[in-house]
Enzyme design. Structure first.
Site, short mmCIF file in Angstrom:
data_model
loop_
_atom_site.label_atom_id
_atom_site.label_comp_id
_atom_site.label_asym_id
_atom_site.label_seq_id
_atom_site.Cartn_x
_atom_site.Cartn_y
_atom_site.Cartn_z
N HIS A 369 0.81 -1.22 0.00
CA HIS A 369 0.00 0.00 0.00
C HIS A 369 0.84 1.27 0.00
O HIS A 369 0.45 2.30 0.56
CB HIS A 369 -0.97 0.00 1.19
CG HIS A 369 -1.73 -1.29 1.33
ND1 HIS A 369 -2.70 -1.67 0.43
CD2 HIS A 369 -1.61 -2.31 2.23
CE1 HIS A 369 -3.17 -2.86 0.78
NE2 HIS A 369 -2.52 -3.27 1.86
N CYS A 370 2.00 1.20 -0.65
CA CYS A 370 2.91 2.35 -0.70
C CYS A 370 3.22 2.87 0.70
O CYS A 370 3.29 4.08 0.94
CB CYS A 370 2.35 3.47 -1.57
SG CYS A 370 2.20 3.03 -3.31
N ALA A 371 3.36 1.94 1.63
CA ALA A 371 3.66 2.30 3.02
C ALA A 371 4.54 1.21 3.63
O ALA A 371 4.18 0.58 4.63
CB ALA A 371 2.36 2.47 3.81
#
Length: 412
Positions: A369-371
């Site tokens: 999740h781009c995290a």
């Protein structure tokens, strides 16, 4: 105003289809929300009958299109309670908005030896631009860690801010954990800490996830910058908003050069730049995207922002209770959250769970999740994420729970 999810769903024809022989259950709105008919039709009408380049034409179509675009700027200022339309900069999205701040504000105000503060829960869009800039300038990036509940401990902030802290940049609502940060309280505390040490601190809030779930009042929050994307707000892709306090925008140099952002260009006398916000909008803008964004704001406003929040909070409470019926499901993040639910199912990889859910017509998001720092915090490589929107129903949640229980039985 009475909120009817059944009526709302009629505005989203995409939800009527079947996927793999099952009714579509769309639980991926945190990645990108579906678009209502009114937004699609407004963009189509504009392209069919009203399109022209803006800002530089004197003919009737161009003048009318310019008025429409600038009216949306006024509309957005009102929607987020900015003091002036001149504080609204159109950008491609949240990512470009943060990059603009990094490359304009950052280069002007952050020096070698200074520091900024970000949090462990940030999307990569609010991490990578700062690390890229730090490599060039030489400032320190301090990280505000998550606690065991997936929240920020405000007591830690005092150890992070000193006289050389130039920026605090953090998300309003975590795109993974659903954590709603108490923005107003954080900003008040941060400014007090900076003032006590005679520092000069500015605040950036990433509103990419919050904009579709909460009423935003940038003056009440007292932030210096607030950024969000249209496509999270049921609008088109490729357009977003950077709110910047006017005194700061006035002091910031342009980031990109080109047409529309200048006052004068002379090969002998040099270049003078336009006033904000146009100084930061080089080239032909996403005209149809801006028109679509205006239509999206009209749409959510017509439903009632309080009513939307009440519907979504009741749905979140229902979802959290029902998901606990899935025996091997592990939830990540705080009990009180908005918008998104991150989970894993036993020891099964999120990709496998997401693929099985797709066979039941259920669309979720899987991965990091781009995290990635959040994944590292929880010692996992990926998570499943279900996200809620104005068109999500209890039946959607029920379908998710039943499918997860079936997957438990199939995979063991």
């Amino acid at each position: 105003m009475t909120f009817s999810v059944k009526k709302v769903r009629q505005d989203f024809p995409v939800l009527t289809q079947q996927v793999n022989g099952h009714p579509l259950v769309y639980l991926d709105s945190a990645a990108s929300a579906q678009k209502p008919v009114s937004v699609i039709e407004r963009e189509s009408e504009f392209c069919l009958h009203q399109y022209a380049a803006v800002h530089r034409g004197i003919h009737t179509l161009s003048s009318a299109a310019t008025r429409m675009v600038e009216n949306v700027r006024y509309q957005i200022a009102q929607f987020i309670h900015a003091q002036s339309h001149e504080e609204i900069v159109f950008v491609k999205g949240t990512t470009e908005g943060i990059n603009l701040i990094a490359n304009s504000y950052g280069r002007k105000f952050i020096n070698n030896g200074d520091n900024i503060v970000i949090t462990e829960m940030e999307h990569h869009a609010n991490i990578v631009p700062w690390y890229m800039l730090a490599e060039q300038i030489g400032f320190e990036i301090r990280v505000w860690p998550l606690n065991e509940n997936g929240e920020l401990d405000q007591a830690i902030l005092a150890s992070l801010i000193d006289s050389r802290t130039k920026l605090l940049s953090f998300t309003h609502l975590s795109n993974v954990l659903g954590t709603v940060n108490p923005v107003r309280q954080i900003i008040k505390q941060a400014r007090k800490l900076a003032d006590e040490q005679e520092g000069r601190l500015h605040i950036l809030v990433d509103g990419a996830q919050a904009i579709m779930h909460k009423q935003i009042d940038v003056q009440d929050l007292d932030c210096d910058f607030y950024v969000f994307s249209s496509h999270k707000l049921y609008g088109p892709t490729g357009i977003g908003v950077l709110y910047g306090r006017k005194s700061l925008l006035d002091a910031m140099p342009p980031w990109e050069g080109g047409g529309a952002m200048i006052k004068q260009v002379s090969l002998q006398k040099g270049i003078t730049y336009a006033e904000p916000p146009w100084r930061f909008e080089a080239g032909t803008p996403n005209i149809t995207g801006i028109i679509g964004l205006g239509a999206a704001v009209d749409y959510v406003t017509s439903l009632g922002l309080d009513e939307i929040q009440q519907h979504e909070q009741a749905l979140m409470d229902y979802a959290m209770a029902r998901l606990k019926e899935v025996k091997t499901l592990k939830l990540y993040g705080p009990e009180q959250r908005q918008g998104v639910i991150a989970f894993n199912l036993g020891r099964h990889h999120a990709y496998d769970v997401g693929s099985f859910l797709d066979q039941y017509g259920i669309a979720i998001r899987t991965g990091h999740h781009c995290a990635l720092p959040v994944m590292e915090h929880y010692h996992v490589s990926s998570m499943c994420r279900a996200s809620l929107a104005i068109y999500t129903t209890q039946e959607d949640i029920d379908a998710l729970v039943v499918a997860l229980q079936r997957i438990e039985q199939l995979l063991g």
